[in-house]
Design a protein around this motif. Sequence first.
Motif, PDB file in Angstrom:
ATOM      1  N   TRP A  32       0.819  -1.208   0.000  1.00 60.61           N
ATOM      2  CA  TRP A  32       0.000   0.000   0.000  1.00 60.61           C
ATOM      3  C   TRP A  32       0.857   1.265   0.000  1.00 60.61           C
ATOM      4  N   ASP A  33       0.425   2.261  -0.759  1.00 58.73           N
ATOM      5  CA  ASP A  33       0.848   3.655  -0.611  1.00 58.73           C
ATOM      6  C   ASP A  33      -0.387   4.375  -0.101  1.00 58.73           C
ATOM      7  N   VAL A  34      -0.274   4.960   1.087  1.00 59.16           N
ATOM      8  CA  VAL A  34      -1.431   5.546   1.752  1.00 59.16           C
ATOM      9  C   VAL A  34      -1.211   7.047   1.921  1.00 59.16           C
ATOM     10  N   GLU A  35      -2.188   7.831   1.509  1.00 57.76           N
ATOM     11  CA  GLU A  35      -2.119   9.288   1.651  1.00 57.76           C
ATOM     12  C   GLU A  35      -2.318   9.686   3.107  1.00 57.76           C
ATOM     13  N   LYS A  36      -1.667  10.777   3.494  1.00 57.79           N
ATOM     14  CA  LYS A  36      -1.867  11.337   4.832  1.00 57.79           C
ATOM     15  C   LYS A  36      -3.363  11.584   5.054  1.00 57.79           C
ATOM     16  N   ASP A  37      -3.835  11.245   6.232  1.00 57.63           N
ATOM     17  CA  ASP A  37      -5.221  11.417   6.678  1.00 57.63           C
ATOM     18  C   ASP A  37      -6.215  10.423   6.066  1.00 57.63           C
ATOM     19  N   PHE A  58       1.125   5.322  11.523  1.00 58.32           N
ATOM     20  CA  PHE A  58      -0.204   4.813  11.242  1.00 58.32           C
ATOM     21  C   PHE A  58      -0.927   4.535  12.552  1.00 58.32           C
ATOM     22  N   GLU A  59      -2.062   5.225  12.745  1.00 57.96           N
ATOM     23  CA  GLU A  59      -2.890   5.008  13.928  1.00 57.96           C
ATOM     24  C   GLU A  59      -3.822   3.842  13.630  1.00 57.96           C
ATOM     25  N   LEU A  88      -1.430   8.936   9.780  1.00 56.12           N
ATOM     26  CA  LEU A  88      -1.104  10.240  10.369  1.00 56.12           C
ATOM     27  C   LEU A  88      -0.122  11.001   9.495  1.00 56.12           C
ATOM     28  N   THR A  89       0.640  10.264   8.702  1.00 56.75           N
ATOM     29  CA  THR A  89       1.542  10.811   7.685  1.00 56.75           C
ATOM     30  C   THR A  89       1.319   9.964   6.437  1.00 56.75           C
ATOM     31  N   ALA A  90       1.911  10.334   5.334  1.00 56.35           N
ATOM     32  CA  ALA A  90       1.918   9.417   4.189  1.00 56.35           C
ATOM     33  C   ALA A  90       2.605   8.138   4.667  1.00 56.35           C
ATOM     34  N   CYS A  91       2.063   6.996   4.274  1.00 57.21           N
ATOM     35  CA  CYS A  91       2.578   5.711   4.759  1.00 57.21           C
ATOM     36  C   CYS A  91       2.772   4.729   3.611  1.00 57.21           C
TER      37      CYS A  91
END
Length: 106
Positions: A32-37, A58-59, A88-91
Amino acid sequence: MEYTLDEIEVQEIMPGYRGKLVHSETMSWVFWDVEKDAEVPMHHHIHEQIMHVVSGDFEFTLNGKTKIYKPGSIVVIPSNIPHSGKALTACKLMDVFSPARNEYKL
């Protein structure tokens, strides 16, 4: 079958979650590439899942307990246990699911 990550098509499974998915008969592995928020709402599924945080913060809430996971963290998510998450940040995350997530197959 053989792959390189560059050959795998990106799928946006939910808003802000873009993944490259690899499937075997009994497992799915997602990069995964996950956007902030970006958030995954509370849910559960029959699949066992192992999540690895490659980069970012990541929360993650598992069975009512919330923690912030950082690079190197690994979380084992048993079948049918409620969980949710928020970047919480890009992950960059990796998930392994068993059985395979047939609904994610192209």
